[in-house]
Design a protein around this motif. Sequence first.
Motif, PDB file in Angstrom:
ATOM      1  N   ARG A  91       0.860  -1.184   0.000  1.00 16.59           N
ATOM      2  CA  ARG A  91       0.000   0.000   0.000  1.00 16.59           C
ATOM      3  C   ARG A  91       0.896   1.234   0.000  1.00 16.59           C
ATOM      4  N   TYR A  92       0.491   2.237  -0.759  1.00 18.23           N
ATOM      5  CA  TYR A  92       1.176   3.528  -0.829  1.00 18.23           C
ATOM      6  C   TYR A  92       0.139   4.569  -0.416  1.00 18.23           C
ATOM      7  N   PHE A  93       0.402   5.296   0.665  1.00 22.43           N
ATOM      8  CA  PHE A  93      -0.615   6.219   1.177  1.00 22.43           C
ATOM      9  C   PHE A  93       0.046   7.449   1.786  1.00 22.43           C
ATOM     10  N   TYR A  94      -0.787   8.443   2.102  1.00 18.00           N
ATOM     11  CA  TYR A  94      -0.269   9.656   2.737  1.00 18.00           C
ATOM     12  C   TYR A  94      -1.151  10.051   3.915  1.00 18.00           C
ATOM     13  N   ARG A  95      -0.557  10.850   4.771  1.00 18.00           N
ATOM     14  CA  ARG A  95      -1.278  11.495   5.864  1.00 18.00           C
ATOM     15  C   ARG A  95      -1.009  12.988   5.756  1.00 18.00           C
ATOM     16  N   ASP A 145      10.963  13.945  -0.055  1.00 18.49           N
ATOM     17  CA  ASP A 145      10.093  13.760  -1.225  1.00 18.49           C
ATOM     18  C   ASP A 145      10.876  13.577  -2.522  1.00 18.49           C
ATOM     19  N   ALA A 146      12.174  13.914  -2.520  1.00 15.04           N
ATOM     20  CA  ALA A 146      12.969  13.735  -3.731  1.00 15.04           C
ATOM     21  C   ALA A 146      13.049  12.269  -4.129  1.00 15.04           C
ATOM     22  N   ALA A 172      -0.315  13.288  -3.222  1.00 19.42           N
ATOM     23  CA  ALA A 172      -1.360  13.893  -2.405  1.00 19.42           C
ATOM     24  C   ALA A 172      -1.832  15.197  -3.050  1.00 19.42           C
ATOM     25  N   PRO A 173      -3.132  15.513  -2.923  1.00 15.07           N
ATOM     26  CA  PRO A 173      -3.631  16.758  -3.513  1.00 15.07           C
ATOM     27  C   PRO A 173      -3.198  17.999  -2.741  1.00 15.07           C
ATOM     28  N   CYS A 174      -2.641  17.822  -1.541  1.00 17.79           N
ATOM     29  CA  CYS A 174      -2.211  18.950  -0.725  1.00 17.79           C
ATOM     30  C   CYS A 174      -0.686  19.083  -0.780  1.00 17.79           C
ATOM     31  N   ALA A 175      -0.206  20.281  -0.493  1.00 11.78           N
ATOM     32  CA  ALA A 175       1.229  20.539  -0.607  1.00 11.78           C
ATOM     33  C   ALA A 175       2.025  19.886   0.511  1.00 11.78           C
ATOM     34  N   VAL A 176       1.452  19.811   1.704  1.00  9.47           N
ATOM     35  CA  VAL A 176       2.155  19.253   2.859  1.00  9.47           C
ATOM     36  C   VAL A 176       1.550  17.899   3.208  1.00  9.47           C
ATOM     37  N   ALA A 177       2.311  16.837   3.026  1.00 14.96           N
ATOM     38  CA  ALA A 177       1.820  15.487   3.305  1.00 14.96           C
ATOM     39  C   ALA A 177       2.998  14.599   3.678  1.00 14.96           C
ATOM     40  N   ARG A 178       2.702  13.575   4.470  1.00 11.27           N
ATOM     41  CA  ARG A 178       3.700  12.563   4.824  1.00 11.27           C
ATOM     42  C   ARG A 178       3.347  11.289   4.067  1.00 11.27           C
ATOM     43  N   TYR A 179       4.346  10.717   3.378  1.00 12.03           N
ATOM     44  CA  TYR A 179       4.115   9.563   2.518  1.00 12.03           C
ATOM     45  C   TYR A 179       4.653   8.288   3.167  1.00 12.03           C
ATOM     46  N   PHE A 180       3.891   7.194   2.955  1.00  8.39           N
ATOM     47  CA  PHE A 180       4.233   5.915   3.566  1.00  8.39           C
ATOM     48  C   PHE A 180       4.053   4.780   2.555  1.00  8.39           C
ATOM     49  N   TYR A 181       4.822   3.711   2.770  1.00 12.74           N
ATOM     50  CA  TYR A 181       4.597   2.435   2.097  1.00 12.74           C
ATOM     51  C   TYR A 181       4.439   1.357   3.170  1.00 12.74           C
ATOM     52  N   GLU A 182       3.495   0.483   2.961  1.00 15.97           N
ATOM     53  CA  GLU A 182       3.395  -0.743   3.755  1.00 15.97           C
ATOM     54  C   GLU A 182       3.591  -1.911   2.788  1.00 15.97           C
ATOM     55  N   ILE A 183       4.629  -2.712   3.023  1.00 12.74           N
ATOM     56  CA  ILE A 183       5.046  -3.720   2.046  1.00 12.74           C
ATOM     57  C   ILE A 183       5.201  -5.071   2.715  1.00 12.74           C
ATOM     58  N   THR A 184       4.724  -6.109   2.040  1.00 20.91           N
ATOM     59  CA  THR A 184       4.975  -7.492   2.441  1.00 20.91           C
ATOM     60  C   THR A 184       5.646  -8.213   1.280  1.00 20.91           C
TER      61      THR A 184
END
Length: 330
Positions: A91-95, A145-146, A172-184
């Motif tokens: 999963r690739y997601f942001y907060r 983010d690079a 993310a549609p917003c300028a400030v976001a934290r990105y995550f991956y959950e991988i198995t």
Amino acid sequence: IQGWDIGIASMKKGERCILRCAYPYAYGEAGSPPKIPSKATLDFDVELIDWDDWEAVAGAEGQLKKRVMAASDAGDDAEVAEDAAVILTYRYFYRAGDDHREHVLCERLNYAMTVDDDDRFTNAFHLCVKSMKCGEQAMFEVLDDALLNTQDVYVDEQELATFPDNNNQQRAPCAVARYFYEITVQSQTKAPEKWNADNPQRIAKGGEYKEAGNALFKAGRVLGAVQKYEKALDWIDVDFSDEALAQQKRELLVSANNNLALIAIKRKDWSEATARATKVLEQDADNLKALMRRGQSRLYSGFLEESKADLKRAHALDKENAYVKKMLKV
């Protein structure tokens, strides 16, 4: 204090306790004068409020951190290998901001990829997978983010049509976001290793990677092409005593570096283009394409005399070349 290491590791988040440490688990027979006498048993009032079980990802220079959610039980040989074909779920997601909800950008089940050589994934994703073991499940946070070079990620037309808002190009549609991956990582098939290959195998593998790079470049998949050309050069980076193999190596060096120079020019990376063209000219001093590309990259880098020398040499080799004539007039 050894007692802290043992005792706190047994606690739960939010728990409060009196941690009693006998002297072998505290300050020993000597104590810590003047406040702690010899062979003192110590009591500590401890409340475990929270903990940080994230760790830096090796090779990511502090740009990624990782938390293991389920450890691998596959043994010492379970590390994901370079160029391995793996099956994984991710999963690739942001907060965003103070909102801790997960906004999923892409998720896939039982998905196949090639580690460190697959232009369908970001640089961050490759670094994540390379840090894992087969059978492991882990969470990763991208701190820079690079590493999320989504602009370079390839998504084929069918996938875009099927999952227009659920693919690896999403941000993310917003300028400030934290990105995550959950991988198995579910399984891996390891690729042949360079150190175990003889010289004919090295040349053959280098040729395979170069042809794969050519195909990707023609299809417009520039990042994938670069990865293949660099793999080709890596496989032939040894000395060949056999002259026939040495000649094949020179041909691969010329072809791969010439194409990398062209890609660098398209990206306006003039220093990289100059370096790649120079590698070609070290093998073939009269290579017309390399002289043109180094002449162009030197021109746009401000090295006018050096550029003029390259372009004049190219003109001497091909007096009818319209592009060389045009560059000499700049």
